[in-house]
Scaffold this active site. Structure first.
Site, PDB file in Angstrom:
ATOM      1  N   LYS A   1     -61.237  16.911 -28.673  1.00  0.00           N
ATOM      2  CA  LYS A   1     -61.044  16.627 -30.097  1.00  0.00           C
ATOM      3  C   LYS A   1     -61.324  15.149 -30.285  1.00  0.00           C
ATOM      4  O   LYS A   1     -61.116  14.351 -29.367  1.00  0.00           O
ATOM      5  CB  LYS A   1     -59.597  16.952 -30.500  1.00  0.00           C
ATOM      6  CG  LYS A   1     -59.413  17.206 -31.964  1.00  0.00           C
ATOM      7  CD  LYS A   1     -59.717  18.640 -32.366  1.00  0.00           C
ATOM      8  CE  LYS A   1     -59.803  18.771 -33.868  1.00  0.00           C
ATOM      9  NZ  LYS A   1     -59.916  20.150 -34.330  1.00  0.00           N
TER      10      LYS A   1
ATOM     11  N   ASP B   1     -64.105  19.051 -38.634  1.00  0.00           N
ATOM     12  CA  ASP B   1     -62.667  19.243 -38.882  1.00  0.00           C
ATOM     13  C   ASP B   1     -62.417  18.545 -40.220  1.00  0.00           C
ATOM     14  O   ASP B   1     -63.369  18.368 -41.011  1.00  0.00           O
ATOM     15  CB  ASP B   1     -61.837  18.620 -37.739  1.00  0.00           C
ATOM     16  CG  ASP B   1     -60.359  19.018 -37.800  1.00  0.00           C
ATOM     17  OD1 ASP B   1     -60.019  20.122 -37.361  1.00  0.00           O
ATOM     18  OD2 ASP B   1     -59.537  18.222 -38.307  1.00  0.00           O
TER      19      ASP B   1
HETATM   20  P1  NDP Z   1     -61.338  19.829 -45.082  1.00  0.00           P
HETATM   21  O1  NDP Z   1     -61.510  18.368 -44.941  1.00  0.00           O
HETATM   22  O2  NDP Z   1     -62.486  20.668 -45.474  1.00  0.00           O
HETATM   23  O3  NDP Z   1     -60.141  20.143 -46.092  1.00  0.00           O
HETATM   24  C1  NDP Z   1     -58.852  19.633 -45.889  1.00  0.00           C
HETATM   25  C2  NDP Z   1     -58.000  20.015 -47.091  1.00  0.00           C
HETATM   26  O4  NDP Z   1     -56.648  19.672 -46.807  1.00  0.00           O
HETATM   27  C3  NDP Z   1     -58.387  19.239 -48.339  1.00  0.00           C
HETATM   28  O5  NDP Z   1     -58.138  20.025 -49.458  1.00  0.00           O
HETATM   29  C4  NDP Z   1     -57.432  18.049 -48.290  1.00  0.00           C
HETATM   30  O6  NDP Z   1     -57.165  17.461 -49.558  1.00  0.00           O
HETATM   31  C5  NDP Z   1     -56.186  18.700 -47.753  1.00  0.00           C
HETATM   32  N1  NDP Z   1     -55.366  17.694 -47.071  1.00  0.00           N
HETATM   33  C6  NDP Z   1     -55.758  16.831 -46.108  1.00  0.00           C
HETATM   34  N2  NDP Z   1     -54.719  16.036 -45.754  1.00  0.00           N
HETATM   35  C7  NDP Z   1     -53.682  16.414 -46.514  1.00  0.00           C
HETATM   36  C8  NDP Z   1     -52.333  15.991 -46.632  1.00  0.00           C
HETATM   37  N3  NDP Z   1     -51.870  14.992 -45.872  1.00  0.00           N
HETATM   38  N4  NDP Z   1     -51.533  16.632 -47.523  1.00  0.00           N
HETATM   39  C9  NDP Z   1     -52.008  17.644 -48.293  1.00  0.00           C
HETATM   40  N5  NDP Z   1     -53.267  18.084 -48.239  1.00  0.00           N
HETATM   41  C10 NDP Z   1     -54.086  17.489 -47.356  1.00  0.00           C
HETATM   42  O7  NDP Z   1     -60.734  20.307 -43.666  1.00  0.00           O
HETATM   43  P2  NDP Z   1     -60.746  21.771 -43.037  1.00  0.00           P
HETATM   44  O8  NDP Z   1     -60.566  22.788 -44.097  1.00  0.00           O
HETATM   45  O9  NDP Z   1     -61.885  21.853 -42.114  1.00  0.00           O
HETATM   46  O10 NDP Z   1     -59.437  21.706 -42.117  1.00  0.00           O
HETATM   47  C11 NDP Z   1     -58.137  22.066 -42.617  1.00  0.00           C
HETATM   48  C12 NDP Z   1     -57.224  22.360 -41.441  1.00  0.00           C
HETATM   49  O11 NDP Z   1     -57.781  23.435 -40.660  1.00  0.00           O
HETATM   50  C13 NDP Z   1     -57.007  21.210 -40.462  1.00  0.00           C
HETATM   51  O12 NDP Z   1     -55.700  21.289 -39.924  1.00  0.00           O
HETATM   52  C14 NDP Z   1     -58.003  21.511 -39.351  1.00  0.00           C
HETATM   53  O13 NDP Z   1     -57.632  20.926 -38.119  1.00  0.00           O
HETATM   54  C15 NDP Z   1     -57.881  23.024 -39.293  1.00  0.00           C
HETATM   55  N6  NDP Z   1     -59.006  23.696 -38.672  1.00  0.00           N
HETATM   56  C16 NDP Z   1     -60.271  23.546 -39.147  1.00  0.00           C
HETATM   57  C17 NDP Z   1     -61.316  24.193 -38.544  1.00  0.00           C
HETATM   58  C18 NDP Z   1     -62.710  24.165 -39.090  1.00  0.00           C
HETATM   59  O14 NDP Z   1     -63.529  24.965 -38.615  1.00  0.00           O
HETATM   60  N7  NDP Z   1     -63.027  23.336 -40.064  1.00  0.00           N
HETATM   61  C19 NDP Z   1     -61.110  25.009 -37.319  1.00  0.00           C
HETATM   62  C20 NDP Z   1     -59.727  25.193 -36.968  1.00  0.00           C
HETATM   63  C21 NDP Z   1     -58.736  24.526 -37.612  1.00  0.00           C
HETATM   64  P3  NDP Z   1     -57.870  16.069 -49.959  1.00  0.00           P
HETATM   65  O15 NDP Z   1     -59.283  16.418 -50.290  1.00  0.00           O
HETATM   66  O16 NDP Z   1     -57.060  15.571 -51.109  1.00  0.00           O
HETATM   67  O17 NDP Z   1     -57.753  15.168 -48.744  1.00  0.00           O
END
Ligand code: NDP
Length: 449
Positions: free
Chosen positions: A130, A170
Protein backbone atom coordinates in the site's frame (compact mmCIF):
# COMPACT_ATOMS: atom_id res chain seq x y z
CA UNK A 1 -3.49 -27.85 22.62
CA UNK A 2 -1.23 -25.21 24.22
CA UNK A 3 2.55 -25.28 24.45
CA UNK A 4 5.21 -23.00 25.87
CA UNK A 5 4.97 -20.80 22.80
CA UNK A 6 1.28 -20.01 23.40
CA UNK A 7 0.60 -16.28 23.25
CA UNK A 8 -2.03 -14.12 24.86
CA UNK A 9 -3.66 -11.46 22.71
CA UNK A 10 -2.70 -8.77 25.24
CA UNK A 11 0.91 -9.93 25.41
CA UNK A 12 1.15 -10.02 21.65
CA UNK A 13 -0.37 -6.54 21.30
CA UNK A 14 2.04 -5.11 23.89
CA UNK A 15 4.90 -6.11 21.60
CA UNK A 16 3.18 -4.68 18.51
CA UNK A 17 2.55 -1.35 20.24
CA UNK A 18 6.10 -1.22 21.58
CA UNK A 19 7.59 -1.79 18.13
CA UNK A 20 5.24 0.61 16.33
CA UNK A 21 4.85 3.49 18.72
CA UNK A 22 2.14 6.06 18.03
CA UNK A 23 0.73 4.19 15.00
CA UNK A 24 -2.83 3.94 16.27
CA UNK A 25 -4.55 2.90 13.03
CA UNK A 26 -1.99 0.11 12.64
CA UNK A 27 -2.52 -1.01 16.25
CA UNK A 28 -6.29 -1.08 15.65
CA UNK A 29 -6.03 -3.24 12.53
CA UNK A 30 -3.61 -5.68 14.16
CA UNK A 31 -5.69 -5.89 17.37
CA UNK A 32 -8.83 -6.79 15.42
CA UNK A 33 -6.89 -9.54 13.61
CA UNK A 34 -5.05 -10.81 16.72
CA UNK A 35 -8.33 -11.26 18.58
CA UNK A 36 -9.16 -14.15 16.20
CA UNK A 37 -5.78 -15.34 14.96
CA UNK A 38 -3.79 -15.65 18.21
CA UNK A 39 -6.29 -18.15 19.74
CA UNK A 40 -6.34 -20.01 16.40
CA UNK A 41 -2.52 -20.25 16.37
CA UNK A 42 -2.57 -21.48 19.98
CA UNK A 43 -4.97 -24.25 18.98
CA UNK A 44 -3.03 -25.34 15.87
CA UNK A 45 0.41 -26.76 16.73
CA UNK A 46 1.73 -26.50 13.17
CA UNK A 47 1.66 -22.68 13.45
CA UNK A 48 3.02 -22.30 16.97
CA UNK A 49 6.79 -22.52 16.81
CA UNK A 50 7.59 -20.12 14.02
CA UNK A 51 6.64 -16.74 15.46
CA UNK A 52 4.38 -16.30 12.43
CA UNK A 53 2.11 -13.72 14.05
CA UNK A 54 4.96 -11.38 14.86
CA UNK A 55 6.56 -11.89 11.44
CA UNK A 56 3.25 -11.14 9.75
CA UNK A 57 2.91 -7.77 11.49
CA UNK A 58 6.32 -6.53 10.29
CA UNK A 59 6.36 -5.22 6.68
CA UNK A 60 9.08 -6.57 4.39
CA UNK A 61 10.12 -2.95 3.81
CA UNK A 62 8.88 0.62 3.97
CA UNK A 63 9.99 3.10 1.32
CA UNK A 64 9.74 6.80 2.20
CA UNK A 65 10.62 9.57 -0.23
CA UNK A 66 10.32 13.27 -0.96
CA UNK A 67 8.08 14.36 -3.83
CA UNK A 68 8.92 17.82 -5.18
CA UNK A 69 6.67 19.39 -7.81
CA UNK A 70 5.73 22.83 -9.09
CA UNK A 71 2.26 24.34 -8.75
CA UNK A 72 0.62 26.51 -11.43
CA UNK A 73 2.22 29.64 -9.97
CA UNK A 74 5.67 28.06 -10.38
CA UNK A 75 6.18 27.59 -6.63
CA UNK A 76 8.03 24.51 -5.41
CA UNK A 77 5.86 22.18 -3.34
CA UNK A 78 6.99 19.22 -1.25
CA UNK A 79 4.99 16.15 -0.18
CA UNK A 80 5.83 12.86 1.45
CA UNK A 81 5.71 9.72 -0.73
CA UNK A 82 5.39 6.18 0.68
CA UNK A 83 5.26 2.57 -0.39
CA UNK A 84 4.78 -0.12 2.24
CA UNK A 85 5.74 -3.50 0.77
CA UNK A 86 4.20 -5.69 3.42
CA UNK A 87 4.37 -9.26 2.17
CA UNK A 88 5.18 -11.06 -1.06
CA UNK A 89 4.68 -14.52 0.46
CA UNK A 90 2.00 -15.50 -2.06
CA UNK A 91 2.65 -13.13 -4.98
CA UNK A 92 4.01 -9.71 -6.01
CA UNK A 93 3.21 -6.83 -3.61
CA UNK A 94 -0.19 -5.49 -4.60
CA UNK A 95 -2.43 -2.74 -3.23
CA UNK A 96 -3.58 0.80 -3.84
CA UNK A 97 -2.07 4.26 -3.65
CA UNK A 98 -3.92 6.86 -1.56
CA UNK A 99 -3.52 10.63 -2.04
CA UNK A 100 -5.11 12.41 0.93
CA UNK A 101 -3.83 14.86 3.57
CA UNK A 102 -4.55 12.30 6.31
CA UNK A 103 -2.05 9.80 4.83
CA UNK A 104 0.60 8.78 7.35
CA UNK A 105 2.83 5.77 7.91
CA UNK A 106 0.32 4.40 10.42
CA UNK A 107 -2.58 4.62 7.95
CA UNK A 108 -0.60 2.98 5.16
CA UNK A 109 0.71 0.23 7.45
CA UNK A 110 -2.83 -0.60 8.59
CA UNK A 111 -3.99 -0.70 4.97
CA UNK A 112 -1.04 -2.86 3.87
CA UNK A 113 -1.61 -5.23 6.80
CA UNK A 114 -5.31 -5.69 5.98
CA UNK A 115 -4.37 -6.17 2.35
CA UNK A 116 -2.29 -9.28 3.16
CA UNK A 117 -5.38 -11.23 4.23
CA UNK A 118 -7.74 -9.66 1.72
CA UNK A 119 -5.49 -10.65 -1.16
CA UNK A 120 -5.11 -14.13 0.28
CA UNK A 121 -8.91 -14.49 0.45
CA UNK A 122 -9.28 -13.73 -3.28
CA UNK A 123 -7.55 -17.05 -4.05
CA UNK A 124 -5.24 -15.25 -6.49
CA UNK A 125 -1.42 -15.21 -6.30
CA UNK A 126 -1.06 -11.64 -5.01
CA UNK A 127 0.96 -10.34 -2.07
CA UNK A 128 0.33 -7.08 -0.27
CA UNK A 129 1.46 -3.46 -0.44
CA UNK A 130 0.00 0.00 0.00
CA UNK A 131 1.32 3.46 -0.64
CA UNK A 132 0.50 7.04 -1.37
CA UNK A 133 1.11 10.59 -0.29
CA UNK A 134 -0.22 13.39 1.89
CA UNK A 135 -0.82 15.29 -1.36
CA UNK A 136 -4.40 16.59 -1.64
CA UNK A 137 -5.74 16.47 -5.23
CA UNK A 138 -8.81 18.46 -4.15
CA UNK A 139 -8.75 21.98 -5.58
CA UNK A 140 -5.68 21.28 -7.75
CA UNK A 141 -5.72 21.85 -11.51
CA UNK A 142 -5.30 18.89 -13.88
CA UNK A 143 -1.82 20.20 -14.69
CA UNK A 144 -0.85 20.26 -11.02
CA UNK A 145 -2.17 16.74 -10.49
CA UNK A 146 -0.21 15.59 -13.55
CA UNK A 147 3.02 17.20 -12.33
CA UNK A 148 2.57 15.66 -8.89
CA UNK A 149 1.83 12.18 -10.29
CA UNK A 150 4.86 12.35 -12.57
CA UNK A 151 7.12 13.44 -9.70
CA UNK A 152 5.72 10.69 -7.46
CA UNK A 153 6.32 8.03 -10.11
CA UNK A 154 9.84 9.30 -10.81
CA UNK A 155 10.83 7.73 -7.47
CA UNK A 156 8.27 4.90 -7.28
CA UNK A 157 9.43 3.47 -10.62
CA UNK A 158 12.54 2.12 -8.88
CA UNK A 159 10.45 -0.07 -6.58
CA UNK A 160 7.63 -1.49 -8.73
CA UNK A 161 7.19 -3.76 -11.73
CA UNK A 162 4.82 -6.45 -13.01
CA UNK A 163 6.56 -9.20 -11.03
CA UNK A 164 7.65 -7.05 -8.09
CA UNK A 165 4.96 -4.67 -6.93
CA UNK A 166 1.79 -3.62 -8.76
CA UNK A 167 0.03 -0.55 -7.26
CA UNK A 168 -3.53 0.53 -8.04
CA UNK A 169 -5.94 3.31 -6.97
CA UNK A 170 -7.51 4.15 -3.61
CA UNK A 171 -8.86 7.38 -2.06
CA UNK A 172 -7.87 10.34 -4.26
CA UNK A 173 -6.36 8.08 -6.92
CA UNK A 174 -8.76 7.32 -9.76
CA UNK A 175 -8.47 6.88 -13.48
CA UNK A 176 -6.93 10.35 -14.05
CA UNK A 177 -4.12 9.81 -11.53
CA UNK A 178 -3.42 6.20 -12.63
CA UNK A 179 -3.15 7.39 -16.24
CA UNK A 180 -0.62 10.12 -15.38
CA UNK A 181 1.40 7.68 -13.29
CA UNK A 182 1.32 4.90 -15.87
CA UNK A 183 2.43 7.35 -18.59
CA UNK A 184 5.42 8.32 -16.47
CA UNK A 185 6.19 4.70 -15.52
CA UNK A 186 6.17 3.69 -19.17
CA UNK A 187 8.47 6.56 -20.11
CA UNK A 188 11.00 5.91 -17.31
CA UNK A 189 10.96 2.09 -17.37
CA UNK A 190 11.17 2.22 -21.15
CA UNK A 191 8.70 -0.62 -21.48
CA UNK A 192 4.96 -1.19 -21.58
CA UNK A 193 4.18 -3.62 -18.78
CA UNK A 194 1.31 -4.05 -16.35
CA UNK A 195 3.05 -2.41 -13.40
CA UNK A 196 -0.14 -0.59 -12.36
CA UNK A 197 -3.75 -1.74 -12.39
CA UNK A 198 -6.87 0.37 -12.77
CA UNK A 199 -5.57 1.49 -16.16
CA UNK A 200 -7.98 2.75 -18.81
CA UNK A 201 -9.29 0.20 -21.29
CA UNK A 202 -7.30 1.73 -24.16
CA UNK A 203 -3.97 0.87 -22.56
CA UNK A 204 -4.23 -2.45 -20.76
CA UNK A 205 -7.08 -1.88 -18.30
CA UNK A 206 -9.71 -4.48 -17.50
CA UNK A 207 -13.44 -4.18 -17.93
CA UNK A 208 -15.21 -3.87 -14.54
CA UNK A 209 -12.04 -2.84 -12.63
CA UNK A 210 -13.43 0.54 -11.60
CA UNK A 211 -16.78 -1.03 -10.70
CA UNK A 212 -15.32 -4.09 -8.97
CA UNK A 213 -14.99 -2.98 -5.35
CA UNK A 214 -18.50 -1.53 -5.16
CA UNK A 215 -20.11 -4.33 -7.19
CA UNK A 216 -18.21 -6.90 -5.14
CA UNK A 217 -19.43 -5.34 -1.90
CA UNK A 218 -23.05 -5.62 -3.07
CA UNK A 219 -22.45 -9.23 -4.13
CA UNK A 220 -20.88 -10.01 -0.76
CA UNK A 221 -23.96 -8.63 0.99
CA UNK A 222 -26.13 -10.71 -1.34
CA UNK A 223 -24.21 -13.84 -0.34
CA UNK A 224 -24.43 -13.07 3.39
CA UNK A 225 -28.18 -12.48 3.10
CA UNK A 226 -28.68 -15.62 1.02
CA UNK A 227 -26.87 -17.60 3.73
CA UNK A 228 -29.46 -16.22 6.19
CA UNK A 229 -32.44 -16.80 3.86
CA UNK A 230 -32.76 -13.11 3.03
CA UNK A 231 -32.36 -10.99 -0.10
CA UNK A 232 -31.39 -7.44 -1.17
CA UNK A 233 -34.61 -7.02 -3.14
CA UNK A 234 -36.87 -4.41 -1.51
CA UNK A 235 -34.36 -3.46 1.20
CA UNK A 236 -33.63 0.18 2.15
CA UNK A 237 -29.87 0.77 2.00
CA UNK A 238 -27.71 3.48 3.60
CA UNK A 239 -24.43 4.03 1.74
CA UNK A 240 -21.68 6.47 2.78
CA UNK A 241 -19.13 8.10 0.48
CA UNK A 242 -19.63 9.33 -3.07
CA UNK A 243 -16.44 7.98 -4.59
CA UNK A 244 -15.56 4.98 -6.67
CA UNK A 245 -16.67 2.35 -4.15
CA UNK A 246 -19.85 4.08 -2.95
CA UNK A 247 -21.22 4.90 -6.40
CA UNK A 248 -20.64 1.45 -7.89
CA UNK A 249 -22.01 -0.21 -4.76
CA UNK A 250 -25.12 1.96 -5.16
CA UNK A 251 -25.40 1.00 -8.83
CA UNK A 252 -25.29 -2.75 -8.12
CA UNK A 253 -27.60 -2.55 -5.08
CA UNK A 254 -30.16 -0.75 -7.24
CA UNK A 255 -29.83 -3.38 -9.97
CA UNK A 256 -30.41 -6.08 -7.34
CA UNK A 257 -33.65 -4.40 -6.21
CA UNK A 258 -32.37 -2.42 -3.21
CA UNK A 259 -33.31 1.22 -2.58
CA UNK A 260 -30.28 3.39 -1.73
CA UNK A 261 -31.38 6.48 0.21
CA UNK A 262 -28.10 8.10 1.31
CA UNK A 263 -24.67 9.07 0.00
CA UNK A 264 -22.08 11.35 1.61
CA UNK A 265 -18.76 13.13 1.29
CA UNK A 266 -16.44 14.61 3.89
CA UNK A 267 -18.79 17.61 4.27
CA UNK A 268 -22.10 15.82 4.99
CA UNK A 269 -24.73 13.42 3.65
CA UNK A 270 -27.86 13.55 1.51
CA UNK A 271 -31.03 11.65 2.38
CA UNK A 272 -33.30 10.90 -0.55
CA UNK A 273 -36.14 8.62 0.66
CA UNK A 274 -37.34 8.14 -2.92
CA UNK A 275 -34.11 6.32 -3.71
CA UNK A 276 -31.11 7.11 -5.89
CA UNK A 277 -32.01 5.73 -9.31
CA UNK A 278 -29.88 5.36 -12.45
CA UNK A 279 -30.46 8.93 -13.64
CA UNK A 280 -29.59 10.45 -10.25
CA UNK A 281 -26.51 8.25 -10.01
CA UNK A 282 -25.31 9.46 -13.41
CA UNK A 283 -25.72 13.05 -12.16
CA UNK A 284 -23.59 12.33 -9.04
CA UNK A 285 -20.96 10.53 -11.05
CA UNK A 286 -20.57 13.58 -13.32
CA UNK A 287 -20.69 15.90 -10.28
CA UNK A 288 -17.92 14.06 -8.41
CA UNK A 289 -15.69 12.80 -11.22
CA UNK A 290 -15.88 15.59 -13.79
CA UNK A 291 -17.03 18.77 -12.04
CA UNK A 292 -15.38 17.65 -8.77
CA UNK A 293 -18.29 19.23 -6.84
CA UNK A 294 -19.91 18.52 -3.46
CA UNK A 295 -22.70 16.07 -2.59
CA UNK A 296 -24.77 18.98 -1.18
CA UNK A 297 -25.46 20.03 -4.80
CA UNK A 298 -27.50 16.81 -5.20
CA UNK A 299 -29.88 17.95 -2.45
CA UNK A 300 -30.41 21.27 -4.22
CA UNK A 301 -31.05 19.59 -7.56
CA UNK A 302 -33.41 16.84 -6.32
CA UNK A 303 -35.00 18.71 -3.40
CA UNK A 304 -34.04 16.33 -0.60
CA UNK A 305 -32.41 16.80 2.82
CA UNK A 306 -28.72 17.53 3.25
CA UNK A 307 -27.11 17.08 6.69
CA UNK A 308 -23.93 19.12 7.01
CA UNK A 309 -21.07 17.54 8.98
CA UNK A 310 -22.96 14.29 9.65
CA UNK A 311 -22.69 10.63 8.58
CA UNK A 312 -25.77 8.73 7.37
CA UNK A 313 -26.05 6.07 10.11
CA UNK A 314 -29.01 7.62 11.98
CA UNK A 315 -31.33 7.12 9.00
CA UNK A 316 -33.82 4.19 8.98
CA UNK A 317 -32.35 1.39 6.87
CA UNK A 318 -32.28 -2.40 6.52
CA UNK A 319 -28.72 -2.58 5.21
CA UNK A 320 -25.69 -0.32 5.73
CA UNK A 321 -22.61 0.07 3.51
CA UNK A 322 -19.80 2.25 4.89
CA UNK A 323 -17.83 3.08 1.73
CA UNK A 324 -15.89 6.28 2.56
CA UNK A 325 -12.97 5.94 4.97
CA UNK A 326 -11.60 4.40 8.19
CA UNK A 327 -13.44 4.83 11.51
CA UNK A 328 -16.46 6.55 9.98
CA UNK A 329 -18.98 4.38 11.90
CA UNK A 330 -18.58 4.61 15.68
CA UNK A 331 -20.37 3.12 18.68
CA UNK A 332 -23.16 5.73 18.68
CA UNK A 333 -23.74 5.13 14.98
CA UNK A 334 -23.85 1.36 15.64
CA UNK A 335 -26.42 1.86 18.42
CA UNK A 336 -28.57 3.96 16.07
CA UNK A 337 -28.38 1.31 13.34
CA UNK A 338 -29.38 -1.41 15.82
CA UNK A 339 -32.25 0.70 17.19
CA UNK A 340 -33.51 1.39 13.67
CA UNK A 341 -33.61 -2.30 12.80
CA UNK A 342 -30.59 -2.57 10.50
CA UNK A 343 -30.11 -6.27 9.61
CA UNK A 344 -26.66 -6.27 8.02
CA UNK A 345 -23.55 -4.15 7.44
CA UNK A 346 -21.04 -4.74 4.64
CA UNK A 347 -17.84 -2.68 4.66
CA UNK A 348 -16.89 -1.20 1.28
CA UNK A 349 -14.17 0.95 2.85
CA UNK A 350 -11.18 -0.35 4.80
CA UNK A 351 -11.79 -0.50 8.58
CA UNK A 352 -14.70 2.01 8.47
CA UNK A 353 -16.21 0.56 11.67
CA UNK A 354 -14.50 1.09 15.02
CA UNK A 355 -13.79 -2.08 17.01
CA UNK A 356 -16.32 -1.09 19.68
CA UNK A 357 -19.02 -0.48 17.05
CA UNK A 358 -18.25 -3.76 15.29
CA UNK A 359 -18.61 -5.73 18.53
CA UNK A 360 -21.89 -3.95 19.38
CA UNK A 361 -23.31 -4.81 15.95
CA UNK A 362 -22.23 -8.43 16.19
CA UNK A 363 -23.61 -8.80 19.72
CA UNK A 364 -26.94 -7.38 18.57
CA UNK A 365 -27.11 -10.06 15.86
CA UNK A 366 -26.47 -7.69 12.94
CA UNK A 367 -24.76 -9.64 10.14
CA UNK A 368 -21.35 -8.00 9.73
CA UNK A 369 -19.12 -8.32 6.63
CA UNK A 370 -15.60 -6.95 7.24
CA UNK A 371 -13.83 -4.93 4.55
CA UNK A 372 -11.02 -7.41 4.07
CA UNK A 373 -13.63 -9.82 2.67
CA UNK A 374 -16.43 -7.54 1.46
CA UNK A 375 -14.28 -5.08 -0.52
CA UNK A 376 -11.86 -7.65 -1.95
CA UNK A 377 -13.56 -7.49 -5.36
CA UNK A 378 -11.41 -4.53 -6.43
CA UNK A 379 -8.08 -6.18 -5.85
CA UNK A 380 -9.43 -9.45 -7.27
CA UNK A 381 -10.17 -7.76 -10.59
CA UNK A 382 -6.81 -6.00 -10.38
CA UNK A 383 -5.37 -9.52 -10.14
CA UNK A 384 -7.33 -10.44 -13.26
CA UNK A 385 -6.05 -7.27 -14.98
CA UNK A 386 -2.52 -8.54 -14.30
CA UNK A 387 -3.49 -11.91 -15.80
CA UNK A 388 -4.92 -10.27 -18.93
CA UNK A 389 -1.82 -8.05 -19.27
CA UNK A 390 0.46 -11.10 -19.03
CA UNK A 391 -1.58 -12.92 -21.66
CA UNK A 392 -1.92 -9.74 -23.76
CA UNK A 393 -5.63 -10.15 -24.15
CA UNK A 394 -8.79 -8.56 -22.85
CA UNK A 395 -11.79 -10.44 -21.48
CA UNK A 396 -15.30 -9.11 -22.07
CA UNK A 397 -17.16 -7.20 -19.35
CA UNK A 398 -19.54 -10.16 -18.94
CA UNK A 399 -16.65 -12.57 -18.48
CA UNK A 400 -14.95 -10.38 -15.85
CA UNK A 401 -18.17 -9.78 -13.94
CA UNK A 402 -18.94 -13.50 -13.96
CA UNK A 403 -15.50 -14.12 -12.42
CA UNK A 404 -16.05 -11.33 -9.87
CA UNK A 405 -19.33 -12.89 -8.71
CA UNK A 406 -17.69 -16.27 -8.43
CA UNK A 407 -14.76 -14.86 -6.41
CA UNK A 408 -17.09 -13.01 -3.99
CA UNK A 409 -19.13 -16.18 -3.48
CA UNK A 410 -15.96 -18.13 -2.83
CA UNK A 411 -14.71 -15.54 -0.31
CA UNK A 412 -18.08 -15.65 1.42
CA UNK A 413 -17.95 -19.44 1.67
CA UNK A 414 -14.41 -19.44 3.09
CA UNK A 415 -15.49 -16.90 5.74
CA UNK A 416 -18.60 -18.94 6.53
CA UNK A 417 -16.52 -22.10 6.89
CA UNK A 418 -13.92 -20.61 9.24
CA UNK A 419 -16.31 -18.30 11.09
CA UNK A 420 -19.09 -20.77 11.78
CA UNK A 421 -20.49 -20.22 15.24
CA UNK A 422 -23.52 -22.49 15.80
CA UNK A 423 -26.07 -21.42 13.21
CA UNK A 424 -24.52 -17.94 13.04
CA UNK A 425 -21.43 -16.84 11.11
CA UNK A 426 -18.74 -14.57 12.54
CA UNK A 427 -17.49 -13.21 9.22
CA UNK A 428 -14.71 -11.21 10.88
CA UNK A 429 -13.21 -14.32 12.43
CA UNK A 430 -13.79 -16.32 9.25
CA UNK A 431 -11.99 -13.73 7.09
CA UNK A 432 -9.08 -13.40 9.51
CA UNK A 433 -8.49 -17.13 9.77
CA UNK A 434 -9.12 -18.07 6.14
CA UNK A 435 -6.81 -15.20 5.05
CA UNK A 436 -4.14 -16.23 7.55
CA UNK A 437 -3.92 -19.92 6.62
CA UNK A 438 -2.70 -19.50 3.03
CA UNK A 439 -0.05 -16.90 3.93
CA UNK A 440 1.07 -18.88 7.00
CA UNK A 441 1.46 -22.09 4.97
CA UNK A 442 3.58 -20.27 2.37
CA UNK A 443 5.79 -18.76 5.08
CA UNK A 444 6.26 -22.15 6.74
CA UNK A 445 7.29 -23.64 3.41
CA UNK A 446 9.96 -20.94 2.87
CA UNK A 447 11.67 -21.53 6.25
CA UNK A 448 13.48 -18.67 7.98
CA UNK A 449 13.10 -15.37 6.13
P1 NDP B 1 -12.64 7.92 -3.51
O1 NDP B 1 -11.54 8.89 -3.36
O2 NDP B 1 -13.16 7.61 -4.86
O3 NDP B 1 -13.88 8.34 -2.60
C1 NDP B 1 -13.75 8.53 -1.22
C2 NDP B 1 -15.07 9.05 -0.68
O4 NDP B 1 -15.01 9.06 0.74
C3 NDP B 1 -15.35 10.48 -1.11
O5 NDP B 1 -16.72 10.66 -1.22
C4 NDP B 1 -14.79 11.28 0.06
O6 NDP B 1 -15.38 12.57 0.22
C5 NDP B 1 -15.17 10.40 1.22
N1 NDP B 1 -14.24 10.64 2.34
C6 NDP B 1 -12.89 10.62 2.30
N2 NDP B 1 -12.40 10.93 3.53
C7 NDP B 1 -13.46 11.14 4.32
C8 NDP B 1 -13.62 11.48 5.68
N3 NDP B 1 -12.55 11.67 6.46
N4 NDP B 1 -14.89 11.60 6.17
C9 NDP B 1 -15.97 11.40 5.37
N5 NDP B 1 -15.88 11.08 4.08
C10 NDP B 1 -14.65 10.94 3.56
O7 NDP B 1 -12.11 6.58 -2.79
P2 NDP B 1 -12.62 5.09 -2.99
O8 NDP B 1 -14.08 5.06 -3.21
O9 NDP B 1 -11.71 4.43 -3.95
O10 NDP B 1 -12.27 4.46 -1.56
C11 NDP B 1 -13.20 4.50 -0.46
C12 NDP B 1 -12.80 3.45 0.56
O11 NDP B 1 -12.80 2.15 -0.06
C13 NDP B 1 -11.42 3.61 1.17
O12 NDP B 1 -11.43 3.14 2.51
C14 NDP B 1 -10.56 2.66 0.34
O13 NDP B 1 -9.40 2.24 1.03
C15 NDP B 1 -11.54 1.52 0.16
N6 NDP B 1 -11.24 0.64 -0.96
C16 NDP B 1 -11.14 1.12 -2.23
C17 NDP B 1 -10.86 0.27 -3.26
C18 NDP B 1 -10.86 0.71 -4.69
O14 NDP B 1 -10.83 -0.17 -5.57
N7 NDP B 1 -10.93 1.99 -5.00
C19 NDP B 1 -10.58 -1.17 -3.02
C20 NDP B 1 -10.82 -1.59 -1.67
C21 NDP B 1 -11.10 -0.70 -0.68
P3 NDP B 1 -14.56 13.88 -0.24
O15 NDP B 1 -14.65 13.90 -1.73
O16 NDP B 1 -15.27 15.00 0.45
O17 NDP B 1 -13.15 13.70 0.27
Amino acid sequence: MRNVNSLTVDGFMEGVIQRNRGQKEFHQAVAEWAHDVIPYVNENPQYQDHNLSERMTEPDRVILFRVTWQDDAGRFQVNKGYRVQHSNAIGPYKGGLRFHPSVSLSVLKFLAFEQVFKNSLTGLPIGSGKGGSDFNPKGKSDQEVMRFCQAFMTELVHHIGPNTDVPAGDIGVGSREISYMFGQYKRLAHEFTGALTGKSLEFGGSYIRSEATGFGNAYFMQEMLKHHNEDIDGKVCAVSGAGNVALHCTQKLTELGGKVVTLSDSSGFIHDPKGINEEKLAYISELKNVKRGRISEYAEKYGCDYHEGKAPWRVDCDLAFPCATQNELDIDDARALIKNGCKAVSEGANMPTTVEAMHALQEAGVIFGPGKAANAGGVAISGLEMTQNSMRLSWSAEEVERRLKHIMRDIHDKCAQHGKNGDQVNYVKGANIAGFIKVADAMLAYGVM
